[in-house]
Design a protein around this motif. Structure first.
Motif, PDB file in Angstrom:
ATOM      1  N   HIS A 148       0.758  -1.196  -0.042  1.00 23.52           N
ATOM      2  CA  HIS A 148       0.230  -0.095   0.079  1.00 23.52           C
ATOM      3  C   HIS A 148       0.780   1.217   0.074  1.00 23.52           C
ATOM      4  CE1 HIS A 148      -2.879   3.020   1.545  1.00 23.52           C
ATOM      5  NE2 HIS A 148      -1.836   3.362   2.280  1.00 23.52           N
ATOM      6  N   CYS A 150      -0.133   5.706   0.139  1.00 20.95           N
ATOM      7  CA  CYS A 150      -1.346   6.920   0.146  1.00 20.95           C
ATOM      8  C   CYS A 150      -0.996   7.637  -0.951  1.00 20.95           C
ATOM      9  CB  CYS A 150      -1.337   7.674   1.577  1.00 20.95           C
ATOM     10  SG  CYS A 150      -1.294   6.662   2.934  1.00 20.95           S
ATOM     11  N   ARG A 191      -5.995   7.484   8.440  1.00 21.14           N
ATOM     12  CA  ARG A 191      -5.707   6.588   7.472  1.00 21.14           C
ATOM     13  C   ARG A 191      -4.851   5.742   8.188  1.00 21.14           C
ATOM     14  NH1 ARG A 191      -3.618  10.956   4.392  1.00 21.14           N
ATOM     15  NH2 ARG A 191      -1.525  10.184   4.671  1.00 21.14           N
ATOM     16  N   CYS A 203       1.985   3.367   7.727  1.00 18.25           N
ATOM     17  CA  CYS A 203       2.458   3.644   6.355  1.00 18.25           C
ATOM     18  C   CYS A 203       3.599   4.625   6.474  1.00 18.25           C
ATOM     19  CB  CYS A 203       1.287   4.351   5.464  1.00 18.25           C
ATOM     20  SG  CYS A 203       1.754   4.521   3.816  1.00 18.25           S
ATOM     21  N   CYS A 205       4.722   6.205   3.327  1.00 13.88           N
ATOM     22  CA  CYS A 205       4.668   6.986   2.066  1.00 13.88           C
ATOM     23  C   CYS A 205       4.773   8.370   2.065  1.00 13.88           C
ATOM     24  CB  CYS A 205       3.359   6.612   1.634  1.00 13.88           C
ATOM     25  SG  CYS A 205       2.124   7.686   1.948  1.00 13.88           S
ATOM     26  N   CYS A 208       2.321  10.305   4.284  1.00 16.38           N
ATOM     27  CA  CYS A 208       2.219  10.032   5.561  1.00 16.38           C
ATOM     28  C   CYS A 208       3.535  10.681   6.222  1.00 16.38           C
ATOM     29  CB  CYS A 208       2.233   8.501   6.031  1.00 16.38           C
ATOM     30  SG  CYS A 208       0.483   7.820   5.398  1.00 16.38           S
TER      31      CYS A 208
HETATM   32 ZN   LIG Z   1       0.671   6.559   3.492  1.00 12.96          ZN
END
Ligand SMILES: [Zn+2]
Ligand SMILES: C[S@@+](CC[C@H](N)C(=O)[O-])C[C@H]1O[C@@H](n2cnc3c(N)ncnc32)[C@H](O)[C@@H]1O
Ligand SMILES: [Zn+2]
Ligand SMILES: [Zn+2]
Length: 374
Positions: A148, A150, A191, A203, A205, A208
């Motif tokens: 995953h 975002c 999230r 996460c 990413c 994030c």
């Molecule tokens: Zn993320």
């Protein structure tokens, strides 16, 4: 996600025990009585005869446990235990309500259901149509290999029960393929709560880390006398509660009652949040859903018109949520004989869907036909 731990507990290592498969061995001395390791249950189910004397969540033995308000057959220490157990208990709550004392599957069946539910929550996919109405659930082993982000570089769409994965960003050789497991409307903390609960990870990413969009997503009213940090915090807490309350209420309240929850919460939040704030948008989206359900097209359109611009700002450039909102708006305009606005909105939907669904997807042909027919 895998049920076994990725790393063995401290002071221990995983190894292949000749003739025994995988085993665990000590890397240091452990004294008599010393704890080697502990491991929370992956899934657990309280036996029926102990119902009411032990907590269905944590198994603590206690007097005065409180009942699940719906089925009245699950018992908990407190709201925390109940909340924690809800993802599992919700698998059973409705049938316990319906069948009462006659509901009596074996413990193994119940445990198996819980294990499978966890696996499915983590590795399963929900199939949705072009307006994001739920069509069903499925397992796609290859799709489940994608991790995953975002800021995903692919989107998953469906042709019947076939999953298709298309790039929504340039992908360079060597780059990892990321899809999004969750609704990207919400701010970083929300999230990650979701990712933690359903997928058991946090996460890391770009979005994030930088939290770049959080400020816009949580937009506060621009007043001469702006609300205090305390007020804002309280309102965010209220918003999260009302979202949860609405999620539950959907199963048993009437459309009129549901609309009232939306309107009251929008009123209350509106004192602190801008209309573009994602919690406002969430409740407007729910209200729009209720209006569509009772075929109040004007009402639905009013909410949709307020949602679409901030939606486009909060979501990535290619988003199924944005495409489906343009599509719903376009269809509403068409139904209400505002052809100019309808054509414009449907074309916005098509522009996104040609990338996400592919130019030859049947959904796109259907929308093009709607454009011609009007
Ligand atoms: Zn993320
Ligand atoms: C559908 S699987 C993806 C494939 C998985 N990596 C595997 O080895 O089978 C979902 C699981 O992958 C891991 N995962 C996915 N995206 C992640 C991310 N961005 N950061 C950390 N773990 C992630 C989590 O354990 C999650 O429960
Ligand atoms: Zn408990
Ligand atoms: Zn219950």
């Amino acid at each position: 996600m895998r049920p076994e731990a990725a790393e063995p507990p401290g002071g221990l290592e995983r190894f292949v025990s000749p003739g025994k498969g995988r085993g665990l061995r000590a890397l240091r001395r452990f004294g008599v009585g010393e704890l080697l390791f502990s491991c929370p249950a992956y899934a657990a189910v309280l036996t029926v005869s102990e119902r009411g004397s032990h907590c269905d969540g944590c198994f603590a033995r206690k007097d005065g446990l409180s009942k699940c308000g719906r089925c009245k057959q699950a018992f908990y220490c407190n709201v925390e235990c109940q909340k924690e157990d809800w993802p599992m208990h919700k698998l059973e709550c409705a049938s316990m309500c319906a069948f009462g004392q006659n509901w009596n599957p074996s413990e193994t069946v119940r445990l198996t259901a819980r294990i499978l539910a966890k696996q499915v929550n983590c590795n399963g996919f929900t199939i949705e149509d072009e307006e994001l109405s739920h069509l069903g659930s499925a397992i796609f082993p290859d799709v489940a290999l994608m991790n995953h982000s975002c800021c995903p570089n692919v989107i998953v769409t469906y042709k019947g029960t076939l999953a298709e994965i298309r790039a929504v960003k340039e992908i360079e050789p060597g780059e990892e393929i990321f899809s999004s497991y969750i609704d990207l409307l919400y701010p970083t903390e929300d999230r990650n709560d979701r990712l933690k609960d359903s997928y058991f990870f946090i996460c890391d990413c770009r979005e994030c880390i930088t939290k770049e969009k959080d400020k816009d997503k949580l937009e506060i009213c621009k007043l001469n006398d702006p609300p205090s940090a305390e007020t804002v915090k309280g309102m965010i807490k209220y918003a999260r509660n009302v979202i949860e309350e609405f999620r539950r209420a959907k199963h048993y309240k009437s459309p009129a009652e549901l609309l009232e929850i939306c309107e009251l919460s929008l009123d209350k939040m509106g004192a602190v949040f801008e209309d573009s704030n994602v919690y406002m948008l969430h409740m407007m989206y729910q209200a729009m859903g209720v209006c569509l359900y009772v075929q109040d097209w004007e009402g639905a359109l009013r909410y949709g018109q307020k949602i679409i611009r901030p939606y486009s700002k909060h979501y990535p450039s290619y988003s199924l949520n944005v495409a489906s909102m343009w599509l719903k708006l376009g269809r509403l305009y068409m139904a209400l004989n505002n052809r100019t606005a309808g054509v414009k909105a449907l074309k916005r939907a098509i522009a996104i869907m040609e990338v996400a669904h592919g130019k030859d997807h049947p959904y796109i042909s259907e929308i093009k036909k709607e454009l011609e027919d009007h």
